[in-house]
Design an enzyme around this catalytic site. Sequence first.
Site: not given
Ligand SMILES: *Cc1c(COP(=O)(O)O)cnc(C)c1O
Length: 399
Positions: A254, A225, A140
């Site tokens: 985040k 990520d 994700f």
């Molecule tokens: C939440 C998330 C994203 C995307 O972030 P947004 O601010 O919602 O665009 C990308 N990678 C990971 C691992 C995430 O948990």
Amino acid sequence: MKATELINLEDRFGAKNYKPLDVVLSKGKGIWVWDVEGNKYMDCLSAYSAVNQGHCHPKIQQVMVEQSQKLTLTSRAFRNDQLALFYEELCELTESHKVLPMNSGAEAVETVIKCARKWGYESKGVADGQAQIIVCNDNFHGRTLSIIGFSTDENARQNFGPFTPGFKTIPFGDADALEQAINPNTVAFLVEPIQGEAGVIIPPKGYLKKVRQICTDKNVLLILDEIQTGLGRTGKLLAEEHEGIQADLTLIGKALSGGFYPVSAVLSNEAVLGLLQPGQHGSTFGGNPLACAVARQALKVLVEENMIENAEKTGAYFLAELKKIKNDTIKDVRGLGLMIAIELKKGTPGGARAICKSLMKMGILCKETHTDIIRFAPPLVIQKQEIDWAVEKIRAAFA
Ligand SMILES: *Cc1c(COP(=O)(O)O)cnc(C)c1O
């Protein structure tokens, strides 16, 4: 306005791209949130780990208010007095050499794809248009078109094509698969240290270390990520520290703002971010003074208030207590720091959502991940006695 009226209005006027629990929140403080009827809940989702510092942290709030009274947005056509300090403090904290600020997590992922490709063409010598990036099954990384194009979640992709080419998918947690998938056009491997949205999937010990070695040997960029795993969630500032490695590019977002404002960043070095020339990437809001001031303070409280150590300590305790719950429907209990999941056996009646609904009635907010997984990720300020309280409720929800 009453909760039912607000829910009806939301469903009538809003796109239904989410399936929220029917709780309408209006207030938050630390690990607690309150709904419009005044009911109090423990937040065990933390806005998918965006409020690691706890809801409405007073020190971040103060900076948010003060900075909003001074200067909020200049665009990057001009410089602002918060950006440089944000860069310096963030680089010092994460041992990075360069930063590229964006807003949402997905934007940081899009940015890193551009940067990795550019590095591939200009530094590695990949032929124009041939760059390949390797990603993992069940990843994700966000919701934009190029990102969902390399998702393996059919629901996320269906009827949104055509997609951006140049991605190859391999199993998560399998270093040999990475080694085999790399070819001379491979520019990067993009991976989550722990797959959050997939259901807190923890790779085998040593995976990231092996992956780091393979990427170094084959001249491939390692992109982590850490938008969800980063900033203390797993009990370290960055999850990569658990294996003593450093990525070439790290994505954070985040909790970078403590939940006050969308702020994300690509962390890297001169060899990669140094390739970008003026006009080749940007964002009107990226690096704005309000975002930078809020992020500086969000990082400061994370460190000064020992939230990372607290996540490590209370997370281990929470996991151990959850593992003591005996129930035939539980298949697995796993986690690292305060990133924890209970996985139910397939076909459990009502699935994870039923448990989430009973927990809501008992004052705990959780969200199911897929049909069988319940994630527990409270803000990093949670205390032992609050975990004891939660574990009792969770035990009751299973009984
Ligand atoms: C939440 C998330 C994203 C995307 O972030 P947004 O601010 O919602 O665009 C990308 N990678 C990971 C691992 C995430 O948990």
